[in-house]
Write a protein that holds these residues in place. Sequence first.
Motif, PDB file in Angstrom:
ATOM      1  N   LYS A 140     -92.332  11.960 -98.274  1.00 51.88           N
ATOM      2  CA  LYS A 140     -93.811  11.741 -97.852  1.00 51.88           C
ATOM      3  C   LYS A 140     -94.563  12.896 -97.379  1.00 51.88           C
ATOM      4  N   LEU A 141     -93.897  13.602 -96.660  1.00 51.52           N
ATOM      5  CA  LEU A 141     -94.540  14.749 -95.774  1.00 51.52           C
ATOM      6  C   LEU A 141     -94.565  16.014 -97.014  1.00 51.52           C
ATOM      7  N   ASN A 142     -93.458  16.310 -97.724  1.00 51.74           N
ATOM      8  CA  ASN A 142     -93.408  17.425 -98.545  1.00 51.74           C
ATOM      9  C   ASN A 142     -92.586  16.715 -99.678  1.00 51.74           C
ATOM     10  N   PRO A 143     -93.427  16.340-100.728  1.00 52.20           N
ATOM     11  CA  PRO A 143     -92.597  16.036-102.005  1.00 52.20           C
ATOM     12  C   PRO A 143     -91.613  17.148-102.724  1.00 52.20           C
ATOM     13  N   ARG A 144     -91.783  18.328-102.308  1.00 51.40           N
ATOM     14  CA  ARG A 144     -90.994  19.618-102.745  1.00 51.40           C
ATOM     15  C   ARG A 144     -89.869  19.841-101.886  1.00 51.40           C
ATOM     16  N   ASP A 145     -89.368  19.167-100.938  1.00 52.36           N
ATOM     17  CA  ASP A 145     -88.458  19.424-100.264  1.00 52.36           C
ATOM     18  C   ASP A 145     -87.086  19.194-100.925  1.00 52.36           C
ATOM     19  N   ALA A 146     -86.514  20.346-101.123  1.00 46.16           N
ATOM     20  CA  ALA A 146     -85.290  20.230-101.880  1.00 46.16           C
ATOM     21  C   ALA A 146     -84.126  19.523-101.238  1.00 46.16           C
ATOM     22  N   GLU A 147     -84.004  19.765 -99.975  1.00 44.20           N
ATOM     23  CA  GLU A 147     -82.980  19.166 -99.111  1.00 44.20           C
ATOM     24  C   GLU A 147     -83.075  17.467 -99.124  1.00 44.20           C
ATOM     25  N   ALA A 148     -84.431  17.178 -99.027  1.00 44.26           N
ATOM     26  CA  ALA A 148     -84.499  15.623 -99.179  1.00 44.26           C
ATOM     27  C   ALA A 148     -84.205  15.138-100.536  1.00 44.26           C
ATOM     28  N   LEU A 149     -84.730  15.836-101.649  1.00 44.28           N
ATOM     29  CA  LEU A 149     -84.288  15.550-102.996  1.00 44.28           C
ATOM     30  C   LEU A 149     -82.681  15.461-103.139  1.00 44.28           C
ATOM     31  N   GLU A 154     -77.822  11.939-103.820  1.00 46.81           N
ATOM     32  CA  GLU A 154     -76.456  11.658-103.429  1.00 46.81           C
ATOM     33  C   GLU A 154     -76.693  10.230-103.158  1.00 46.81           C
ATOM     34  N   ILE A 155     -77.702   9.586-102.736  1.00 44.67           N
ATOM     35  CA  ILE A 155     -77.735   8.174-102.735  1.00 44.67           C
ATOM     36  C   ILE A 155     -77.982   7.599-104.004  1.00 44.67           C
ATOM     37  N   ASP A 156     -78.688   7.970-104.685  1.00 45.74           N
ATOM     38  CA  ASP A 156     -78.552   7.475-106.112  1.00 45.74           C
ATOM     39  C   ASP A 156     -77.185   7.250-106.831  1.00 45.74           C
ATOM     40  N   VAL A 157     -76.644   8.480-106.848  1.00 50.25           N
ATOM     41  CA  VAL A 157     -75.275   8.334-107.250  1.00 50.25           C
ATOM     42  C   VAL A 157     -74.386   7.063-106.668  1.00 50.25           C
ATOM     43  N   ALA A 158     -74.396   6.904-105.360  1.00 50.33           N
ATOM     44  CA  ALA A 158     -73.669   6.024-104.611  1.00 50.33           C
ATOM     45  C   ALA A 158     -74.004   4.657-105.332  1.00 50.33           C
ATOM     46  N   ARG A 159     -75.435   4.431-105.438  1.00 50.63           N
ATOM     47  CA  ARG A 159     -75.841   3.127-105.924  1.00 50.63           C
ATOM     48  C   ARG A 159     -75.728   2.959-107.431  1.00 50.63           C
ATOM     49  N   GLY A 160     -75.202   3.803-108.155  1.00 51.03           N
ATOM     50  CA  GLY A 160     -74.749   3.938-109.568  1.00 51.03           C
ATOM     51  C   GLY A 160     -76.160   4.181-110.407  1.00 51.03           C
ATOM     52  N   ASP A 161     -77.102   4.872-109.864  1.00 53.79           N
ATOM     53  CA  ASP A 161     -78.342   5.261-110.840  1.00 53.79           C
ATOM     54  C   ASP A 161     -78.305   6.987-110.854  1.00 53.79           C
ATOM     55  N   ALA A 162     -77.417   7.158-111.933  1.00 50.30           N
ATOM     56  CA  ALA A 162     -77.329   8.601-112.380  1.00 50.30           C
ATOM     57  C   ALA A 162     -78.561   9.311-112.949  1.00 50.30           C
ATOM     58  N   HIS A 163     -79.203   8.440-113.442  1.00 51.55           N
ATOM     59  CA  HIS A 163     -80.407   9.027-114.261  1.00 51.55           C
ATOM     60  C   HIS A 163     -81.621   9.160-113.172  1.00 51.55           C
ATOM     61  N   GLN A 164     -81.755   8.624-112.037  1.00 49.02           N
ATOM     62  CA  GLN A 164     -82.636   9.063-111.091  1.00 49.02           C
ATOM     63  C   GLN A 164     -82.056  10.149-110.317  1.00 49.02           C
ATOM     64  N   ALA A 165     -80.852  10.133-110.035  1.00 47.65           N
ATOM     65  CA  ALA A 165     -80.282  11.442-109.426  1.00 47.65           C
ATOM     66  C   ALA A 165     -80.556  12.804-110.216  1.00 47.65           C
ATOM     67  N   LEU A 166     -80.536  12.568-111.466  1.00 44.70           N
ATOM     68  CA  LEU A 166     -80.562  13.635-112.402  1.00 44.70           C
ATOM     69  C   LEU A 166     -82.093  14.249-112.192  1.00 44.70           C
ATOM     70  N   GLU A 167     -82.889  13.154-112.137  1.00 44.23           N
ATOM     71  CA  GLU A 167     -84.242  13.415-112.127  1.00 44.23           C
ATOM     72  C   GLU A 167     -84.490  14.356-110.705  1.00 44.23           C
ATOM     73  N   ARG A 168     -84.147  13.680-109.643  1.00 43.94           N
ATOM     74  CA  ARG A 168     -84.378  14.399-108.479  1.00 43.94           C
ATOM     75  C   ARG A 168     -83.739  15.874-108.480  1.00 43.94           C
ATOM     76  N   LEU A 169     -82.748  16.093-108.886  1.00 46.83           N
ATOM     77  CA  LEU A 169     -82.082  17.191-108.814  1.00 46.83           C
ATOM     78  C   LEU A 169     -82.602  18.156-109.990  1.00 46.83           C
TER      79      LEU A 169
END
Length: 272
Positions: A140-149, A154-169
């Motif tokens: 929210k403070l910095n949408p381009r924070d790579a560490e947060a992305l 990692e959380i997306d993968v744990a929850r089974g949402d590989a497509h969302q994880a790919l978008e963030r990476l």
Amino acid sequence: NSGTNRDPAVDEALARVYLMTYRLRQAESVIQQWIRDAPHDGRPFLWLTEFDRRMEVDNSEALETHYREALERDPDLDAARLGLAETLRKSHRNAESALEFQIYLTRNDADAVALAGAGRNDLELGDQESAIHRLDGALKLNPRDAEALKGRAEIDVARGDAHQALERLNLALGIDPFDTEALYSRARIRGVLGDAAGARQDLESFKRFKNDHAELLKLRGLLMDNPNNNSLRSRVAAWMFAHGRDQDGLGWAKAVLASDPDHAATNTLMAD
């Protein structure tokens, strides 16, 4: 002359000049003198970590020592607190890291970098809800924070949402194409999604960048013995520019040209 009373302000100013001009061995020597002249000041120990960064030293034990020495002298030195928290996190000493992040965030609750680091540390501790809260706060403070992305992926993968994880990476690698951690994670996710060619491409880039970093470490070793060798310093500048570290590259190039304005290879780099 260490036997002469020195002005710590002069030490600080001289260290700053040496760091800015990438005369790193001279900078280290002056910082050590600053420590002797101002034994109760935590800042010179913090500056030693900047020397380590510019010399590509990856030694968590040395970094931890420098940060703790700084905080022993000044517990309110926020940069040292955050540096210690990150060093402990990267060493997987997560409970200790969490304590340091908490102290820092109590004083700096709107720091995206700290929120991202604390969130990733929460993930390693298994506290996914706290991790989401902090990582989303960082974004929210910095949408381009790579560490947060990377943490949210990692959380997306744990929850089974590989497509969302790919978008963030993809976003993280758009910010830093040389991020080997993000490349390795994306290779795994592409494999899961059936993109064998993309996964192979990411792994090849991952291996190439790892080998490239080994080349930089070799240059660093040569510079330790020849700190004023402009050919070596120019090669470091070229490496930095080639790997997206333009500010570091500019610093190394300017250091060369300050001592040899006609250095051909460095002038070519700057012209390019």
